[in-house]
Enzyme design. Structure first.
Site, PDB file in Angstrom:
ATOM      1  N   GLU A 186      25.127  41.963  38.847  1.00  0.00           N
ATOM      2  CA  GLU A 186      25.941  42.081  37.634  1.00  0.00           C
ATOM      3  C   GLU A 186      25.359  43.013  36.571  1.00  0.00           C
ATOM      4  O   GLU A 186      25.198  42.610  35.412  1.00  0.00           O
ATOM      5  CB  GLU A 186      26.180  40.680  37.040  1.00  0.00           C
ATOM      6  CG  GLU A 186      26.847  39.739  38.031  1.00  0.00           C
ATOM      7  CD  GLU A 186      27.176  38.357  37.442  1.00  0.00           C
ATOM      8  OE1 GLU A 186      26.758  38.078  36.306  1.00  0.00           O
ATOM      9  OE2 GLU A 186      27.872  37.592  38.115  1.00  0.00           O
ATOM     10  N   ASN A 227      25.159  43.999  43.488  1.00  0.00           N
ATOM     11  CA  ASN A 227      26.213  42.993  43.596  1.00  0.00           C
ATOM     12  C   ASN A 227      26.885  42.806  42.239  1.00  0.00           C
ATOM     13  O   ASN A 227      26.211  42.684  41.220  1.00  0.00           O
ATOM     14  CB  ASN A 227      25.538  41.672  44.041  1.00  0.00           C
ATOM     15  CG  ASN A 227      26.502  40.573  44.415  1.00  0.00           C
ATOM     16  OD1 ASN A 227      27.422  40.792  45.213  1.00  0.00           O
ATOM     17  ND2 ASN A 227      26.297  39.378  43.888  1.00  0.00           N
ATOM     18  N   HIS A 263      35.345  36.843  42.967  1.00  0.00           N
ATOM     19  CA  HIS A 263      35.787  35.603  42.326  1.00  0.00           C
ATOM     20  C   HIS A 263      37.209  35.837  41.827  1.00  0.00           C
ATOM     21  O   HIS A 263      37.423  36.429  40.762  1.00  0.00           O
ATOM     22  CB  HIS A 263      34.860  35.238  41.157  1.00  0.00           C
ATOM     23  CG  HIS A 263      33.485  34.857  41.589  1.00  0.00           C
ATOM     24  ND1 HIS A 263      33.228  33.718  42.330  1.00  0.00           N
ATOM     25  CD2 HIS A 263      32.289  35.454  41.400  1.00  0.00           C
ATOM     26  CE1 HIS A 263      31.928  33.630  42.562  1.00  0.00           C
ATOM     27  NE2 HIS A 263      31.330  34.677  42.020  1.00  0.00           N
ATOM     28  N   GLU A 293      30.697  36.442  47.251  1.00  0.00           N
ATOM     29  CA  GLU A 293      30.863  35.161  46.529  1.00  0.00           C
ATOM     30  C   GLU A 293      32.337  34.764  46.472  1.00  0.00           C
ATOM     31  O   GLU A 293      32.835  34.276  45.448  1.00  0.00           O
ATOM     32  CB  GLU A 293      30.292  35.277  45.102  1.00  0.00           C
ATOM     33  CG  GLU A 293      28.859  35.763  45.067  1.00  0.00           C
ATOM     34  CD  GLU A 293      28.241  35.781  43.674  1.00  0.00           C
ATOM     35  OE1 GLU A 293      28.827  35.199  42.739  1.00  0.00           O
ATOM     36  OE2 GLU A 293      27.165  36.394  43.532  1.00  0.00           O
ATOM     37  N   ASP A 295      35.773  33.312  46.211  1.00  0.00           N
ATOM     38  CA  ASP A 295      36.532  32.088  45.937  1.00  0.00           C
ATOM     39  C   ASP A 295      37.813  32.491  45.213  1.00  0.00           C
ATOM     40  O   ASP A 295      37.891  33.577  44.632  1.00  0.00           O
ATOM     41  CB  ASP A 295      35.728  31.005  45.183  1.00  0.00           C
ATOM     42  CG  ASP A 295      35.084  31.445  43.882  1.00  0.00           C
ATOM     43  OD1 ASP A 295      35.486  32.490  43.313  1.00  0.00           O
ATOM     44  OD2 ASP A 295      34.180  30.736  43.403  1.00  0.00           O
TER      45      ASP A 295
HETATM   46  C1  XIL Z   1      26.448  30.241  39.811  1.00  0.00           C
HETATM   47  C2  XIL Z   1      26.126  28.954  40.538  1.00  0.00           C
HETATM   48  O1  XIL Z   1      27.111  28.718  41.506  1.00  0.00           O
HETATM   49  C3  XIL Z   1      26.061  27.815  39.545  1.00  0.00           C
HETATM   50  O2  XIL Z   1      25.646  26.608  40.154  1.00  0.00           O
HETATM   51  C4  XIL Z   1      25.114  28.167  38.409  1.00  0.00           C
HETATM   52  O3  XIL Z   1      25.144  27.158  37.440  1.00  0.00           O
HETATM   53  C5  XIL Z   1      25.504  29.483  37.774  1.00  0.00           C
HETATM   54  O4  XIL Z   1      25.534  30.482  38.776  1.00  0.00           O
HETATM   55  N1  XIL Z   1      27.902  35.113  39.975  1.00  0.00           N
HETATM   56  C6  XIL Z   1      26.716  35.006  40.654  1.00  0.00           C
HETATM   57  C7  XIL Z   1      26.225  33.669  41.068  1.00  0.00           C
HETATM   58  O5  XIL Z   1      26.112  36.016  41.013  1.00  0.00           O
HETATM   59  O6  XIL Z   1      24.829  33.603  41.084  1.00  0.00           O
HETATM   60  C8  XIL Z   1      26.778  32.571  40.187  1.00  0.00           C
HETATM   61  O7  XIL Z   1      26.378  31.327  40.719  1.00  0.00           O
HETATM   62  C9  XIL Z   1      28.288  32.697  40.096  1.00  0.00           C
HETATM   63  C10 XIL Z   1      28.680  34.006  39.481  1.00  0.00           C
END
Ligand code: XIL
Length: 373
Positions: A186, A227, A263, A293, A295
Site C-alpha cells: 500500500e 501490493n 477488496h 486479498e 473478498d
Molecule cells: C488486515 C487483517 O485482516 C486484520 O486482522 C488486521 O486487523 C488489519 O489488517 N490490506 C492488507 C492486509 O494488506 O494486511 C489487511 O489485513 C487488510 C487490508
C-alpha cells in the site's frame, strides 16, 4: 487499517456460536440424504463433512496453473469443532496460506532488539506439513508497525538502518520457504501520490527501492511483490502504480510481481475484459500477477440476489486471472465469512468470502469452481 485482530473474548464467543451452528448442521437429517455437487445452480443443502465439490478448488485451480490461497488469522490449532472444520476446509480446498497478521512488523518485532517468529513459524510449519505454500505478507507497510518504532524519534540514517536490518533479518529467516513476499504494501494514495507513511517520511521516497534491493539480497530466489488496493480500476492510482513499477524495473530494481488486493464491493467489480486488460498491462512489464486479498463484501443484511451477484463477481475475477498469462495465484482474505476482517473494518458490511459462517460453501464457491473448469 490499524485494527488489531481478535479480541480473545469476542473470539471465544464466536467460536462457541459457530460450534453450535456446526453441530446443529452436522446433526441434521437433510445432510445424510445429500451428496456433494459439482454444478452451479440453486444452493445445495449444507454438508460440512465432505468436500463441497467432487474436485477441490485447489485441484481445479492447479490444473489451470493457479495457486489458490486463503489468509489465516486463527484456528491453525485448537478452536474445538470450529477449528477442526476450518482446518478441514483450508487443507482440503486451498494450496496456500497468507498469514493475515503474523508476518507484520508489530508481530515480528514487538520490542526493540528482539524478534518473535513463533506464530509465523507455526504457519509455515502447518503449510509444509500439509503440502501448502506460504505468501509472505508483508515486509514494509505504513500500518501495523511496532509502537516502539512509530513513537520513537529517528534520524534518516537510523530509519534506513532500521528498515534494512528488519528486512535482512525477516527475509533471511524465511529464506527459501515462501511462494512470494509482499515487500512493499500500500505505498500509494488513491490520487496516485506516494503515501506519506512512516517509512516515506523517515527514510524518504526511495524506501521502496531500498526495500526491494534489501529483500533480494537476503533471499535472492523468492519473487518480490508490490501490493496495493484499488489498482483493479483504471484511473490515477493504477496509472501511478504502473509508472512506479515500470520505473523500478527499468532501473534494475528487483521486483517480480504486482499484487492486486482486490477488496471489492459486490456489484462493483470491473468487467472481465477491463480487469483482464488491467492485469495484462502489468504482466506485459514482465511481472507476475497475484490476486492477493480477494473478498467481495455485501451490505448487511444480505439478500439472495446479493449472493448471486457475488457469485458472478467471483467468477469474473477468476476468469480475468485465467485470461492473463502471468496471473498465477489467487488468495482470498480469509476462509469463511466468520473469519473475515470486513465486519470490523467496514461496519455494516459482511459475508465477503466463499464459505459462510458455518463453513458451508456459498454460491460464490460454486461459481469460483465453475470458472476454473
Ligand atoms: C488486515 C487483517 O485482516 C486484520 O486482522 C488486521 O486487523 C488489519 O489488517 N490490506 C492488507 C492486509 O494488506 O494486511 C489487511 O489485513 C487488510 C487490508
Amino acid at each position: 487499517m490499524t485494527r488489531m485482530s481478535g479480541h480473545p473474548r469476542a473470539d471465544a464467543r464466536r467460536s462457541s456460536r459457530l460450534a453450535t451452528i456446526a453441530a446443529a448442521i452436522a446433526g441434521s437429517s437433510i445432510l445424510a440424504a445429500c451428496g456433494s455437487s459439482d454444478s452451479v445452480g440453486p444452493r445445495p443443502p449444507i454438508d460440512t463433512t465432505t468436500p463441497p465439490t467432487t474436485s477441490a478448488l485447489k485441484d481445479l485451480a492447479s490444473r489451470r496453473g493457479i495457486v489458490l490461497g486463503a489468509a489465516v488469522e486463527r484456528y491453525l490449532e485448537g478452536g474445538g469443532a470450529t477449528g477442526a472444520l476450518f482446518r478441514t476446509r483450508l487443507t482440503g480446498e486451498f494450496s496456500a496460506v497468507t498469514p493475515g497478521n503474523d508476518m507484520k512488523h508489530e508481530r515480528l518485532a514487538p520490542s526493540q532488539g528482539s524478534y518473535s517468529f513463533a506464530a509465523a513459524d507455526a504457519i509455515v510449519a502447518f503449510a509444509q506439513a500439509n503440502g501448502m505454500r506460504v505468501r509472505g505478507h508483508t515486509l514494509v507497510w505504513g500500518s501495523q508497525i511496532a509502537r516502539w518504532v512509530t513513537t520513537g524519534t529517528w534520524t534518516q540514517e537510523q530509519a534506513r538502518t532500521m528498515l534494512t536490518s528488519y528486512i535482512t533479518t525477516v527475509a533471511g529467516h524465511f529464506k527459501g520457504k515462501l511462494l512470494a513476499w509482499d515487500v512493499v504494501n500500500e505505498p500509494l494514495n488513491d490520487d496516485g501520490s506516494l503515501k506519506q507513511n512512516f517509512w516515506a517520511t523517515n527514510v524518504g521516497a526511495d524506501y521502496i527501492e531500498l526495500a526491494f534491493r534489501t529483500a533480494h539480497a537476503a533471499d535472492p530466489d523468492v519473487p518480490l511483490f508490490l501490493n496495493d488496493y484499488n489498482l483493479e480500476y483504471p484511473g490515477a492510482k493504477a496509472d501511478a502504480a504502473y509508472t512506479l513499477v515500470r520505473d523500478l524495473r527499468t532501473r534494475g530494481v528487483p521486483i517480480d510481481g504486482i499484487g492486486f488486493q482486490a477488496h471489492f464491493i459486490v456489484g462493483t467489480v470491473p468487467s472481465r475484459a477491463s480487469l483482464a486488460a488491467t492485469f495484462k498491462r502489468f504482466a506485459d512489464l514482465g511481472l507476475k500477477v497475484h490476486i492477493t486479498e480477494l473478498d467481495i463484501r455485501i451490505r448487511q443484511p444480505s439478500t439472495s440476489a446479493d449472493l448471486t451477484t457475488q457469485a458472478s463477481d467471483y467468477a469474473t475475477v477468476v476468469r480475468a486471472c485465467l485470461d492473463t498469462p502471468g496471473c498465477e495465484s489467487i488468495v482470498t482474505w480469509g476462509l469463511a465469512d466468520s473469519d473475515s476482517w470486513v465486519p470490523q473494518a467496514f461496519p455494516g458490511w459482511g459475508e465477503p468470502l466463499l464459505f459462510d459462517a458455518a463453513y458451508a460453501p456459498k454460491p460464490a464457491y460454486y461459481a469460483f469452481a465453475d470458472a476454473l473448469k
